[in-house]
Scaffold this motif. Structure first.
Motif, PDB file in Angstrom:
ATOM      1  N   ASP A  78      14.782  50.267  46.086  1.00  0.00           N
ATOM      2  CA  ASP A  78      15.120  49.405  47.107  1.00  0.00           C
ATOM      3  C   ASP A  78      16.337  50.096  47.924  1.00  0.00           C
ATOM      4  OD1 ASP A  78      15.985  47.402  48.694  1.00  0.00           O
ATOM      5  OD2 ASP A  78      16.132  45.685  47.134  1.00  0.00           O
ATOM      6  N   GLY A  79      15.873  50.318  49.210  1.00  0.00           N
ATOM      7  CA  GLY A  79      17.004  51.273  49.930  1.00  0.00           C
ATOM      8  C   GLY A  79      18.074  50.235  50.299  1.00  0.00           C
ATOM      9  N   HIS A  80      17.886  48.775  50.443  1.00  0.00           N
ATOM     10  CA  HIS A  80      19.033  47.878  50.539  1.00  0.00           C
ATOM     11  C   HIS A  80      20.001  47.891  49.262  1.00  0.00           C
ATOM     12  CE1 HIS A  80      21.537  44.439  51.713  1.00  0.00           C
ATOM     13  NE2 HIS A  80      21.097  43.923  50.540  1.00  0.00           N
ATOM     14  N   ALA A  81      19.336  47.897  48.362  1.00  0.00           N
ATOM     15  CA  ALA A  81      20.170  47.868  47.002  1.00  0.00           C
ATOM     16  C   ALA A  81      21.086  49.205  46.884  1.00  0.00           C
ATOM     17  CB  ALA A  81      19.383  47.422  45.711  1.00  0.00           C
ATOM     18  N   ARG A  82      20.304  50.295  47.199  1.00  0.00           N
ATOM     19  CA  ARG A  82      20.953  51.436  46.738  1.00  0.00           C
ATOM     20  C   ARG A  82      22.296  51.778  48.065  1.00  0.00           C
ATOM     21  NH1 ARG A  82      16.983  54.375  47.856  1.00  0.00           N
ATOM     22  NH2 ARG A  82      17.345  54.782  50.137  1.00  0.00           N
ATOM     23  N   ASP A  83      21.948  51.357  49.126  1.00  0.00           N
ATOM     24  CA  ASP A  83      23.085  51.587  50.028  1.00  0.00           C
ATOM     25  C   ASP A  83      24.023  50.818  49.751  1.00  0.00           C
ATOM     26  OD1 ASP A  83      21.469  53.240  51.506  1.00  0.00           O
ATOM     27  OD2 ASP A  83      20.687  51.839  52.990  1.00  0.00           O
ATOM     28  N   LEU A  84      23.851  49.351  49.216  1.00  0.00           N
ATOM     29  CA  LEU A  84      24.838  48.512  49.095  1.00  0.00           C
ATOM     30  C   LEU A  84      25.762  48.965  47.601  1.00  0.00           C
ATOM     31  CD1 LEU A  84      26.251  45.419  49.465  1.00  0.00           C
ATOM     32  CD2 LEU A  84      24.613  44.638  47.655  1.00  0.00           C
ATOM     33  N   LEU A  85      24.856  49.487  46.805  1.00  0.00           N
ATOM     34  CA  LEU A  85      25.614  50.156  45.569  1.00  0.00           C
ATOM     35  C   LEU A  85      26.633  51.575  46.112  1.00  0.00           C
ATOM     36  CD1 LEU A  85      26.104  50.341  42.535  1.00  0.00           C
ATOM     37  CD2 LEU A  85      24.068  51.967  42.628  1.00  0.00           C
ATOM     38  N   LEU A  86      26.240  52.253  46.833  1.00  0.00           N
ATOM     39  CA  LEU A  86      26.645  53.530  47.248  1.00  0.00           C
ATOM     40  C   LEU A  86      27.874  53.195  48.318  1.00  0.00           C
ATOM     41  CD1 LEU A  86      23.713  56.188  47.663  1.00  0.00           C
ATOM     42  CD2 LEU A  86      25.444  55.899  45.841  1.00  0.00           C
TER      43      LEU A  86
END
Length: 350
Positions: free
Chosen positions: A67-75
């Motif tokens: 999930d690109g959104h979840a990855r971006d939010l995490l990073l």
């Protein structure tokens, strides 16, 4: 038959005893290192777990599903926030123990001697006079004001007769109140009360990648304190004792004040004030490990980071999906701990 040498026998026994003591010391160091390493691992595991606590749906399953959104939010948000929590907590705890060593009182830390309030006043002044100044310039002004506020506290302390251990923190709290009153008046005149309140209330909700990297500078200052730990320990014995032992007391005092002012200013600029943290963590560690700064400093940094992490998670879950600023949570818990330590020490003296 050869008779035993009356001199050699005690010498051999003394050597055996010394070997046993040395082996015991080595075993103790290994045990302490193992416990410290396990505590660091536990803190890192808890920090990683806290990265998945929040309103937005960031879970290991969503990351595994690419999930690109979840990855971006995490990073971009969660991991920078977690890093800033650990760095700010460790830095303010270490700053507190340095302050206590220099003042020779267990009940002081940057938020009770006017250092934090002075940094906030510096930010307010630079906002009024030069609002377009870059962040490094604002940090420099805040650091200078924090250093001036700390030096003012030391000057006032020299002029006040200290007859009790509670006199020092009371003088610091009164000085903090005066500086805070001046800041509030200026903020009211220039319609900056909300801005000042945000600076003086620690909050990690706005931390994202690109806005927390200054905190790595305070990590370097923690390393400086650890390198000079023995000198700070000797300085904590007083000017006369330190000078008689060959320590350049004035240099150590200047370095300590610079560390306190810079660390406090950086934390205030990036995340806001974290009250009472530098008071609670060093006192708890001192009760458990003693006053050897080189031995206790890793535990002080670890406990400070852990306390801020716990308070940050509590702020996110107590009124979920809303968030309580960490400064509020830390203020309540820290004030209760401060009163407990104060009454406990006063009862012991009485």
């Amino acid at each position: 038959m050869r008779t035993p040498d009356p001199v050699a026998a005690p010498t051999a026994g003394t050597a055996s005893a010394a070997s046993a003591v040395g082996a015991g010391d080595r075993a103790g160091r290994v045990r302490r290192t193992a416990v410290l390493g396990a505590s660091v691992v536990a803190l890192l595991v808890a920090a990683v777990a806290s990265s998945f606590v929040g309103v937005s749906d960031v879970t290991p399953a969503s990351l595994w599903a690419d999930d690109g959104h979840a990855r971006d939010l995490l990073l971009l948000s969660r991991l920078p926030r977690t890093a800033s929590v650990l760095l700010a907590g460790a830095a303010m705890a270490v700053t507190g123990v340095v302050m206590q060593m220099l003042v020779r009182n267990r009940f002081v830390e940057p938020s009770t001697v006017g250092t934090t309030e002075s940094a906030g006043l510096g930010l307010l002044l630079v906002t009024v006079a030069a609002p377009g100044l870059p962040v490094p310039g604002k940090l420099l002004v805040a650091t200078v004001c924090a250093l001036a506020g700390t030096a003012l506290f030391l000057l006032v302390l020299r002029a006040v007769p200290v007859r009790s251990i509670v006199t020092v923190p009371l003088v610091g709290i009164m000085l903090s109140g005066v500086i805070a009153a001046v800041s509030t008046f200026l903020a009211y005149r220039y319609d900056l009360l909300q801005t000042l309140s945000a600076w003086m209330t620690g909050d990690f909700s706005g931390v994202v990648a690109g806005r927390y990297e200054l905190l790595w500078a305070v990590a370097a200052l923690v390393v400086v304190v650890y390198v000079a730990a023995d000198r700070f320990t000797v300085a904590g014995m007083g000017r006369d004792v330190a000078t008689s032992l060959g320590l350049r007391y004035g240099v150590v005092l200047s370095v300590g004040l610079a560390v306190v002012a810079t660390s406090s200013a950086v934390v205030v600029v990036v995340v806001g004030a974290l009250p009472f943290l530098g008071l609670v963590a060093p006192n708890v560690v001192s009760l458990l490990t003693g006053d050897n700064l080189r031995r206790s400093l890793p535990w002080v940094a670890l406990l400070g980071a852990g306390l801020v992490l716990v308070c940050d998670v509590l702020g996110r879950v107590l009124r979920y999906p809303y968030e309580i600023p960490i400064g509020v949570v830390m203020g309540v818990l820290g004030a209760a701990a401060f009163l407990w330590l104060l009454l406990r020490r006063s009862a012991r003296v009485g």
